[in-house]
Design a protein around this motif. Structure first.
Motif, mmCIF file in Angstrom:
data_model
loop_
_atom_site.group_PDB
_atom_site.id
_atom_site.type_symbol
_atom_site.label_atom_id
_atom_site.label_comp_id
_atom_site.label_asym_id
_atom_site.label_seq_id
_atom_site.Cartn_x
_atom_site.Cartn_y
_atom_site.Cartn_z
ATOM 1 N N ALA A 59 0.861 -1.113 0.003
ATOM 2 C CA ALA A 59 0.033 0.040 0.246
ATOM 3 C C ALA A 59 0.817 1.175 0.078
ATOM 4 O O ALA A 59 0.592 2.220 -0.697
ATOM 5 N N ILE A 60 2.137 1.270 0.644
ATOM 6 C CA ILE A 60 2.751 2.448 0.876
ATOM 7 C C ILE A 60 3.589 2.682 -0.099
ATOM 8 O O ILE A 60 4.089 3.792 -0.246
ATOM 9 N N THR A 61 4.455 1.779 -0.452
ATOM 10 C CA THR A 61 5.659 1.858 -1.562
ATOM 11 C C THR A 61 5.262 2.721 -2.879
ATOM 12 O O THR A 61 6.235 3.351 -3.280
ATOM 13 N N PRO A 62 4.078 2.689 -3.363
ATOM 14 C CA PRO A 62 3.839 3.552 -4.756
ATOM 15 C C PRO A 62 3.565 5.008 -4.277
ATOM 16 O O PRO A 62 3.537 5.757 -5.138
ATOM 17 N N LEU A 63 3.298 5.401 -3.051
ATOM 18 C CA LEU A 63 2.962 6.571 -2.462
ATOM 19 C C LEU A 63 4.237 7.564 -2.137
ATOM 20 O O LEU A 63 5.304 6.913 -2.021
ATOM 21 N N SER A 64 3.833 8.860 -2.174
ATOM 22 C CA SER A 64 4.881 9.729 -1.723
ATOM 23 C C SER A 64 5.080 9.508 -0.097
ATOM 24 O O SER A 64 4.312 8.836 0.280
ATOM 25 N N GLU A 65 6.341 9.938 0.389
ATOM 26 C CA GLU A 65 6.424 9.752 1.875
ATOM 27 C C GLU A 65 5.497 10.257 2.548
ATOM 28 O O GLU A 65 5.076 9.730 3.748
ATOM 29 N N GLU A 66 4.697 11.424 2.241
ATOM 30 C CA GLU A 66 3.594 11.985 3.091
ATOM 31 C C GLU A 66 2.695 11.434 2.975
ATOM 32 O O GLU A 66 2.071 10.959 4.144
ATOM 33 N N LYS A 67 2.103 10.914 1.749
ATOM 34 C CA LYS A 67 0.723 10.016 1.847
ATOM 35 C C LYS A 67 1.116 8.735 2.585
ATOM 36 O O LYS A 67 0.197 8.140 3.135
ATOM 37 N N ALA A 68 2.289 7.948 2.348
ATOM 38 C CA ALA A 68 2.399 6.737 3.166
ATOM 39 C C ALA A 68 2.352 6.771 4.622
ATOM 40 O O ALA A 68 1.686 6.048 4.992
ATOM 41 N N GLN A 69 2.998 8.180 4.990
ATOM 42 C CA GLN A 69 2.833 8.431 6.530
ATOM 43 C C GLN A 69 1.531 8.446 7.092
ATOM 44 O O GLN A 69 1.077 7.912 8.016
ATOM 45 N N ASN A 70 0.655 9.043 6.140
ATOM 46 C CA ASN A 70 -0.892 9.035 6.631
ATOM 47 C C ASN A 70 -1.695 7.951 6.558
ATOM 48 O O ASN A 70 -2.539 7.634 7.065
ATOM 49 N N LEU A 71 -1.057 6.989 5.583
ATOM 50 C CA LEU A 71 -1.666 5.613 5.236
ATOM 51 C C LEU A 71 -1.328 4.744 6.629
ATOM 52 O O LEU A 71 -1.854 3.552 6.497
ATOM 53 N N LEU A 72 -0.315 4.635 7.192
ATOM 54 C CA LEU A 72 0.276 3.865 8.238
ATOM 55 C C LEU A 72 -0.906 3.787 9.395
ATOM 56 O O LEU A 72 -1.389 4.692 9.782
ATOM 57 N N PRO A 73 -0.992 2.482 9.950
ATOM 58 C CA PRO A 73 -1.709 2.444 11.137
ATOM 59 C C PRO A 73 -1.512 3.615 12.373
ATOM 60 O O PRO A 73 -0.245 3.857 12.458
ATOM 61 N N ARG A 74 -2.457 4.135 12.790
ATOM 62 C CA ARG A 74 -2.115 4.857 13.913
ATOM 63 C C ARG A 74 -1.629 4.298 15.153
ATOM 64 O O ARG A 74 -0.995 5.283 15.962
ATOM 65 N N LYS A 75 -1.557 3.343 15.382
ATOM 66 C CA LYS A 75 -0.653 2.610 16.514
ATOM 67 C C LYS A 75 0.964 2.820 16.243
ATOM 68 O O LYS A 75 1.357 2.551 17.187
ATOM 69 N N PHE A 76 1.370 3.118 14.945
ATOM 70 C CA PHE A 76 2.617 3.379 14.828
ATOM 71 C C PHE A 76 3.108 4.725 15.517
ATOM 72 O O PHE A 76 2.506 5.766 15.469
ATOM 73 N N SER A 77 4.141 4.539 16.336
ATOM 74 C CA SER A 77 4.710 5.844 17.085
ATOM 75 C C SER A 77 5.316 6.684 15.685
ATOM 76 O O SER A 77 5.741 5.994 14.615
ATOM 77 N N LEU A 78 5.764 7.703 16.015
ATOM 78 C CA LEU A 78 6.619 8.649 15.344
ATOM 79 C C LEU A 78 7.816 7.938 14.800
ATOM 80 O O LEU A 78 8.567 7.911 13.713
ATOM 81 N N GLU A 79 8.656 7.299 15.744
ATOM 82 C CA GLU A 79 9.861 6.697 15.852
ATOM 83 C C GLU A 79 9.655 5.576 14.882
ATOM 84 O O GLU A 79 10.624 5.199 13.745
ATOM 85 N N GLN A 80 8.540 4.675 14.958
ATOM 86 C CA GLN A 80 8.408 3.503 14.308
ATOM 87 C C GLN A 80 8.178 3.980 12.848
ATOM 88 O O GLN A 80 8.603 3.289 11.826
ATOM 89 N N THR A 81 7.491 4.831 12.500
ATOM 90 C CA THR A 81 7.031 5.339 11.276
ATOM 91 C C THR A 81 8.561 6.013 10.580
ATOM 92 O O THR A 81 8.616 5.579 9.411
ATOM 93 N N ALA A 82 9.133 6.797 11.310
ATOM 94 C CA ALA A 82 10.358 7.300 10.719
ATOM 95 C C ALA A 82 11.321 6.038 10.107
ATOM 96 O O ALA A 82 11.844 6.448 9.030
ATOM 97 N N HIS A 83 11.531 5.162 11.017
ATOM 98 C CA HIS A 83 12.465 4.121 10.660
ATOM 99 C C HIS A 83 11.703 3.256 9.495
ATOM 100 O O HIS A 83 12.550 2.892 8.591
ATOM 101 N N LEU A 84 10.554 2.948 9.497
ATOM 102 C CA LEU A 84 10.060 2.109 8.299
ATOM 103 C C LEU A 84 10.238 3.099 6.985
ATOM 104 O O LEU A 84 10.485 2.498 5.715
ATOM 105 N N LEU A 85 9.884 4.167 6.906
ATOM 106 C CA LEU A 85 10.020 5.038 5.612
ATOM 107 C C LEU A 85 11.403 5.291 5.318
ATOM 108 O O LEU A 85 11.650 5.414 3.909
ATOM 109 N N SER A 86 12.304 5.112 6.128
ATOM 110 C CA SER A 86 13.672 5.260 5.935
ATOM 111 C C SER A 86 14.111 3.978 5.066
ATOM 112 O O SER A 86 14.926 4.120 4.462
ATOM 113 N N LEU A 87 13.509 2.745 5.291
ATOM 114 C CA LEU A 87 13.874 1.633 4.623
ATOM 115 C C LEU A 87 12.839 1.646 3.272
ATOM 116 O O LEU A 87 13.448 0.988 2.311
ATOM 117 N N THR A 88 11.822 2.201 2.932
ATOM 118 C CA THR A 88 10.907 2.034 1.936
ATOM 119 C C THR A 88 11.008 3.610 0.959
ATOM 120 O O THR A 88 10.756 3.252 -0.134
#
Length: 472
Positions: A441-470
């Motif tokens: 779901a998130i890999t075709p999107l821009s980083e901003e849109k991908a961040q908005n699509l991630l589950p709410r349970k993700f912390s800012l730190e988890q989101t940042a680390h995941l997006l640094s990989l994708t």
């Protein structure tokens, strides 16, 4: 560290010395022939140590070299690391026989043990399969010590134990010296894991790409025997073990401890070959080491009062064995001469090397991976050595995706961090099926849109680390 490419380069340079206009691929194509020629030296030494005469050794060599799987893996232009197993394994058999033959001389047997360890350590620089033989030697050592203590009762059990202990400790030291401290256990674990995946594939959450490689399929016993030289070679190798034990029981020579070791190797190589076809190469080597014993036994049984008649019949039998082996090879060779690499491949890879940035990654299916790394000098998604990594799953989806944006997003993730994004999500307690769904779901999107699509349970730190990989 792998010395196989250096062996090819050495052979190429030798060819260039005699033929300066030889191109790279032509020169490298001689590598299996050169390595096989080198392997004949320890093979003939082993035959001599086993008491085989010149005729039996020659006939055994011809029959072995012309068996189907050995012939295929030693053909001109077959540039793989299989032929190196011939040299190392025959040399290892020589060392094992020498050590067990002189088991009552502690210093001499220990020296043979250290030579065995050196052979295994060098073997590790060419193929991960050294783990298989190291494990077999450890098992053989335990059986030989028990046989010496309870059956032979000649006081050699202690020396036999120290002989095999010198192999184990010497290999541990050799691998550590070559690859670095602590790497022995890492390499052993990797090699053993790869071997078990080949022969006993289990259920996995990721697709098993080994299933698409023909030589990793399970052969029937009949087909395996045919590839390894035929029924008479297989039966002859089994007969060699019986003959050797019989000679020892009648006090006419023989080395039961070496035969115990070879029996373990024969049984285990047969088992692993039934799990994956490509390992019949190893089975063929063990059969090839045993069969000359039976040929020599038959030659000795042919005994006329007139010596010239005996010699003449032996020569005739050796000629028949040689003719049969060459006749078999003549029928097999045309089907093996299928050249994989050609000038078109080389030109394409040279173009990639010259016209792409050095930090590029070439995204392709696994088969050309090694070619791309060595000639184009670019990184790849996966290759023949990493075929079953999860990257293959993502790469397959790159090719079949209905939208280029999906493919581009997956490539961005792959070239950034391979499969680390899925591994990270799993490490956070997420099921793999859910992790894959999120990454799709998130890999075709821009980083901003991908961040908005991630589950709410993700912390800012988890989101940042995941997006640094994708999305880096």
């Amino acid at each position: 560290i792998n010395l196989h490419p250096y062996a090819g380069f050495f052979v190429y340079k030798m060819v260039k010395f005699f033929r300066p206009d030889a191109d790279l691929m032509f020169g490298v194509s001689f590598t299996p022939l050169f390595v096989t020629l080198c392997a004949l030296i320890p093979f003939l030494v082993l035959c001599w140590m086993l008491g085989c005469g010149a005729l039996a050794s020659f006939a055994g060599a011809m029959l072995f070299l012309n068996s189907n799987f050995i012939l295929k893996r030693t053909m001109f232009a077959w540039y793989d690391n299989d032929p190196h197993s011939l040299t190392f394994l025959f040399t290892l058999f020589v060392c094992l026989f020498g050590g067990l033959k002189h088991r009552k001389n502690l210093k001499l047997s220990a020296l043979w043990g250290l030579c065995s360890a050196a052979v295994i350590s060098l073997y590790a620089l060419f193929w991960h399969g050294w783990v298989f033989f190291f494990g077999n030697i450890a098992v053989s050592g335990a059986l030989c010590v028990l046989y010496s203590f309870f059956i032979l009762k000649d006081g050699s059990a202690k020396n036999v134990f120290l002989f095999f202990l010198s192999i184990v400790l010497g290999t541990l030291a050799g691998i550590t010296l070559v690859f670095g401290p602590g790497e022995f256990f890492v390499l052993f674990q990797e090699g053993w894991k790869a071997l078990t995946e080949f022969i006993t594939p289990g259920l996995s959450l990721w697709p098993d790409l080994y299933i698409g490689v023909g030589e990793l399929n399970k052969p029937s016993l009949k087909y395996l025997i045919e590839l390894s030289g035929g029924y008479w070679v297989f039966v002859g190798a089994l007969a060699a073990i019986v003959i050797h034990f019989a000679r020892f029981s009648k006090a006419k020579g023989g080395n039961p401890l070496w035969m115990i070791t070879m029996s373990v190797l024969l049984a285990s190589s047969l088992l692993i070959s039934l799990g994956a076809l490509r390992f019949s190469f190893l089975l063929s080597i063990v059969l090839g080491a045993l069969f000359p014993i039976t040929i020599q036994y038959v030659f000795k049984k042919i005994n006329f009062n007139r010596r010239p008649a005996t010699v003449g019949l032996n020569i005739l039998l050796a000629a028949v064995i040689t003719w049969v082996s060459f006749s078999y090879a003549q029928r097999s060779v045309p089907g093996l001469l299928n050249k994989i690499f050609n000038p078109v491949w080389e030109n394409a890879l040279v173009t990639i090397r010259e016209k792409t940035p050095p930090e590029s990654v070439v995204n392709a299916w696994w088969p050309p991976g090694h070619f791309i790394k060595t000639i184009a000098k670019r990184r790849v998604t996966f290759d023949g050595a990493t075929i079953n990594n999860p990257q293959g799953y993502w790469m397959a989806n790159v090719f079949i995706a209905p939208d280029e944006r999906i493919s581009a997003g997956l490539l961005r993730m792959l070239n950034n961090s391979a499969n680390q994004a899925a591994e990270y999500l799993q490490s956070q307690g997420m099921k793999l099926s859910e992790a894959v769904k999120i990454l799709y779901a998130i890999t075709p999107l821009s980083e901003e849109k991908a961040q908005n699509l991630l589950p709410r349970k993700f912390s800012l730190e988890q989101t940042a680390h995941l997006l640094s990989l994708t999305h880096a």
